[in-house]
Design a protein around this motif. Structure first.
Motif, PDB file in Angstrom:
ATOM      1  N   SER A  87       0.835  -1.194   0.000  1.00  0.00           N
ATOM      2  CA  SER A  87       0.000   0.000   0.000  1.00  0.00           C
ATOM      3  C   SER A  87       0.873   1.248   0.000  1.00  0.00           C
ATOM      4  CB  SER A  87      -0.907  -0.001   1.228  1.00  0.00           C
ATOM      5  OG  SER A  87      -1.563   1.251   1.334  1.00  0.00           O
ATOM      6  N   ARG A  88       0.424   2.276  -0.702  1.00  0.00           N
ATOM      7  CA  ARG A  88       1.163   3.538  -0.700  1.00  0.00           C
ATOM      8  C   ARG A  88       0.926   4.295   0.596  1.00  0.00           C
ATOM      9  NH1 ARG A  88      -1.652   7.349  -5.132  1.00  0.00           N
ATOM     10  NH2 ARG A  88       0.175   8.544  -4.650  1.00  0.00           N
ATOM     11  N   PHE A  89       0.034   3.788   1.455  1.00  0.00           N
ATOM     12  CA  PHE A  89      -0.258   4.419   2.725  1.00  0.00           C
ATOM     13  C   PHE A  89       0.351   3.618   3.859  1.00  0.00           C
ATOM     14  CE2 PHE A  89      -3.657   5.379  -0.236  1.00  0.00           C
ATOM     15  CZ  PHE A  89      -3.536   6.758  -0.283  1.00  0.00           C
ATOM     16  N   ASP A  90       0.834   4.315   4.854  1.00  0.00           N
ATOM     17  CA  ASP A  90       1.484   3.651   5.995  1.00  0.00           C
ATOM     18  C   ASP A  90       0.423   3.283   7.026  1.00  0.00           C
ATOM     19  OD1 ASP A  90       3.299   2.671   7.775  1.00  0.00           O
ATOM     20  OD2 ASP A  90       3.938   4.633   8.512  1.00  0.00           O
ATOM     21  N   ILE A  91      -0.322   2.216   6.758  1.00  0.00           N
ATOM     22  CA  ILE A  91      -1.332   1.742   7.699  1.00  0.00           C
ATOM     23  C   ILE A  91      -0.711   0.585   8.458  1.00  0.00           C
ATOM     24  CG2 ILE A  91      -3.656   0.807   7.938  1.00  0.00           C
ATOM     25  CD1 ILE A  91      -4.300   2.061   5.244  1.00  0.00           C
TER      26      ILE A  91
ATOM     27  N   SER B 204     -11.327  -1.778  -8.611  1.00  0.00           N
ATOM     28  CA  SER B 204     -10.212  -1.315  -7.774  1.00  0.00           C
ATOM     29  C   SER B 204      -9.146  -0.634  -8.619  1.00  0.00           C
ATOM     30  CB  SER B 204      -9.593  -2.503  -7.030  1.00  0.00           C
ATOM     31  OG  SER B 204     -10.519  -3.109  -6.162  1.00  0.00           O
ATOM     32  N   ILE B 205      -8.777  -1.274  -9.715  1.00  0.00           N
ATOM     33  CA  ILE B 205      -7.722  -0.736 -10.586  1.00  0.00           C
ATOM     34  C   ILE B 205      -8.192   0.525 -11.293  1.00  0.00           C
ATOM     35  CG2 ILE B 205      -6.419  -1.223 -12.702  1.00  0.00           C
ATOM     36  CD1 ILE B 205      -6.084  -4.088 -11.652  1.00  0.00           C
ATOM     37  N   LEU B 206      -9.453   0.575 -11.698  1.00  0.00           N
ATOM     38  CA  LEU B 206      -9.982   1.780 -12.341  1.00  0.00           C
ATOM     39  C   LEU B 206      -9.923   2.976 -11.396  1.00  0.00           C
ATOM     40  CD1 LEU B 206     -13.065   0.337 -14.264  1.00  0.00           C
ATOM     41  CD2 LEU B 206     -11.025   1.368 -15.275  1.00  0.00           C
ATOM     42  N   GLN B 207     -10.269   2.752 -10.132  1.00  0.00           N
ATOM     43  CA  GLN B 207     -10.220   3.855  -9.160  1.00  0.00           C
ATOM     44  C   GLN B 207      -8.791   4.334  -8.949  1.00  0.00           C
ATOM     45  OE1 GLN B 207     -12.380   4.124  -5.632  1.00  0.00           O
ATOM     46  NE2 GLN B 207     -14.274   3.276  -6.444  1.00  0.00           N
ATOM     47  N   LYS B 208      -7.863   3.402  -8.846  1.00  0.00           N
ATOM     48  CA  LYS B 208      -6.461   3.794  -8.674  1.00  0.00           C
ATOM     49  C   LYS B 208      -5.950   4.518  -9.920  1.00  0.00           C
ATOM     50  CE  LYS B 208      -3.491   1.337  -6.345  1.00  0.00           C
ATOM     51  NZ  LYS B 208      -3.426   2.055  -5.052  1.00  0.00           N
ATOM     52  N   TYR B 209      -6.397   4.087 -11.090  1.00  0.00           N
ATOM     53  CA  TYR B 209      -5.948   4.685 -12.346  1.00  0.00           C
ATOM     54  C   TYR B 209      -6.326   6.169 -12.407  1.00  0.00           C
ATOM     55  CZ  TYR B 209      -5.259   5.416 -17.345  1.00  0.00           C
ATOM     56  OH  TYR B 209      -4.847   5.891 -18.557  1.00  0.00           O
TER      57      TYR B 209
ATOM     58  N   VAL C  20      -9.456   0.744  -1.349  1.00  0.00           N
ATOM     59  CA  VAL C  20      -8.998  -0.144  -2.421  1.00  0.00           C
ATOM     60  C   VAL C  20      -7.776  -0.940  -1.981  1.00  0.00           C
ATOM     61  CG1 VAL C  20      -7.923  -0.207  -4.707  1.00  0.00           C
ATOM     62  CG2 VAL C  20      -9.935   1.227  -4.321  1.00  0.00           C
ATOM     63  N   ASP C  21      -6.769  -0.258  -1.438  1.00  0.00           N
ATOM     64  CA  ASP C  21      -5.517  -0.923  -1.070  1.00  0.00           C
ATOM     65  C   ASP C  21      -5.723  -2.010  -0.025  1.00  0.00           C
ATOM     66  OD1 ASP C  21      -4.150   0.610  -2.826  1.00  0.00           O
ATOM     67  OD2 ASP C  21      -3.142   1.878  -1.361  1.00  0.00           O
ATOM     68  N   THR C  22      -6.490  -1.690   1.016  1.00  0.00           N
ATOM     69  CA  THR C  22      -6.668  -2.666   2.096  1.00  0.00           C
ATOM     70  C   THR C  22      -7.481  -3.859   1.642  1.00  0.00           C
ATOM     71  OG1 THR C  22      -8.529  -1.341   2.917  1.00  0.00           O
ATOM     72  CG2 THR C  22      -6.387  -1.016   3.967  1.00  0.00           C
TER      73      THR C  22
END
Length: 303
Positions: free
Chosen positions: A37-41, A163-168, A146-148
């Protein structure tokens, strides 16, 4: 409230031993995932709050398009929490009217079910990592969802595509010059750039085909070819799916045709073909066998 009671069997909470099937599955999934994940969770963070379950609100359905756990898996999750406590805190976003769930909708449902059944106060509050109001914006919140889910769950093809469309959409607006959006997504989700492109191509695929992918009736490559066909043609193929020969080469040819009647004729299963096969027996001189086989192999290439 009554629906929650109906799916909980109190007998299942007696004499529990060891790790539940749910947790075993989760650990196996997590070992297979390469996504980062690009977030530090950090689920092992010491900065964990106990939040009243009545103050939690679900993320909007257009953000959280992921399906609920099947009943059996949900019961196993409840059993795991009752036996082992909550292994991973939920992730919440502080709002004016409560806390929005970004990660852990099923865990919250399980806590509410346990509290309703046992009335034990320990289930009235849930361990959570809280993102404060100004810590993140809506786009970041959506990407956390999406990431989690990508890392923690076994997703359907439709869920992976969305999920991929939202990230795109998000990454395309933020990327630096020279960076490929699909490669950035691939690096974050632990899949190949080609696979990202395939999922993006499914944006135009009729939703009815996603079930056929998950049932292994068609594969991703076939789905990408189907997505290139007009929507009305896709609907027609779906309507006649039981009579369709889903074949990559045929679908490639179908994309070159314009009339739906021609496409259906091309893709329809020909039940007569097998009946038209015949067996030939020929006698040749022994020293001519290799020459004959060469001629036969050359002929096969032409049919």
């Amino acid at each position: 409230m009554s629906t929650k009671k109906s799916i909980i069997n109190k007998d299942r909470f007696k004499n529990l031993s060891g790790m539940s099937a749910f947790d075993k599955e989760k650990r196996q999934e997590n070992r297979k995932e390469n996504a980062k994940s690009r977030f530090d969770i950090d689920v092992f963070s010491n900065d964990i709050s106990q939040i009243d379950i009545n103050k939690l609100i679900s993320a909007p359905s257009e953000w959280n398009f992921y399906s609920k756990l099947p009943e059996e898996k949900f019961l196993e999750l409840i059993e795991s929490i009752e036996k082992n406590s909550l292994l991973h805190p939920v992730v919440l976003w502080e709002k004016n009217d409560g806390y929005m769930i970004l990660s852990g909708h099923n865990r919250v449902r399980a806590y509410k079910a346990l509290y309703e059944m046992t009335k034990d106060e320990k289930y009235s509050k849930i361990p959570a990592i809280v993102k404060r109001k100004d810590d993140i914006d809506e786009n970041t919140a959506r990407e956390i969802i999406v990431d989690t889910n990508w890392i923690q769950r076994q997703l359907t093809t439709y869920e992976k595509t969305q999920s991929i469309l939202q990230k795109y959409v998000r990454i395309k607006s933020e990327k630096k010059k020279g960076e490929k959006t699909r490669d950035l997504i691939a690096g974050q989700l632990g899949i190949s750039g080609r696979m990202v492109q395939n999922y993006l191509s499914l944006n135009m695929l009729n939703s009815g085909f996603f079930e056929l992918i998950d049932e292994s009736v068609i594969n991703i490559k076939m789905a990408v070819l189907l997505a290139k066909l007009p929507d009305q043609t896709q609907k027609l193929i779906l309507k006649n799916k039981d009579d369709i020969n889903f074949d990559v080469n045929l679908l490639k040819k179908a994309s070159e045709l314009r009339k739906d009647e021609e496409i259906l004729e091309l893709l329809r299963k020909d039940e007569k073909k097998e009946d038209e096969l015949i067996t030939l027996k020929v006698k040749i001189r022994k020293d001519k066998k290799e020459e004959f086989m060469k001629i036969y192999r050359d002929w096969l290439k032409t049919v």
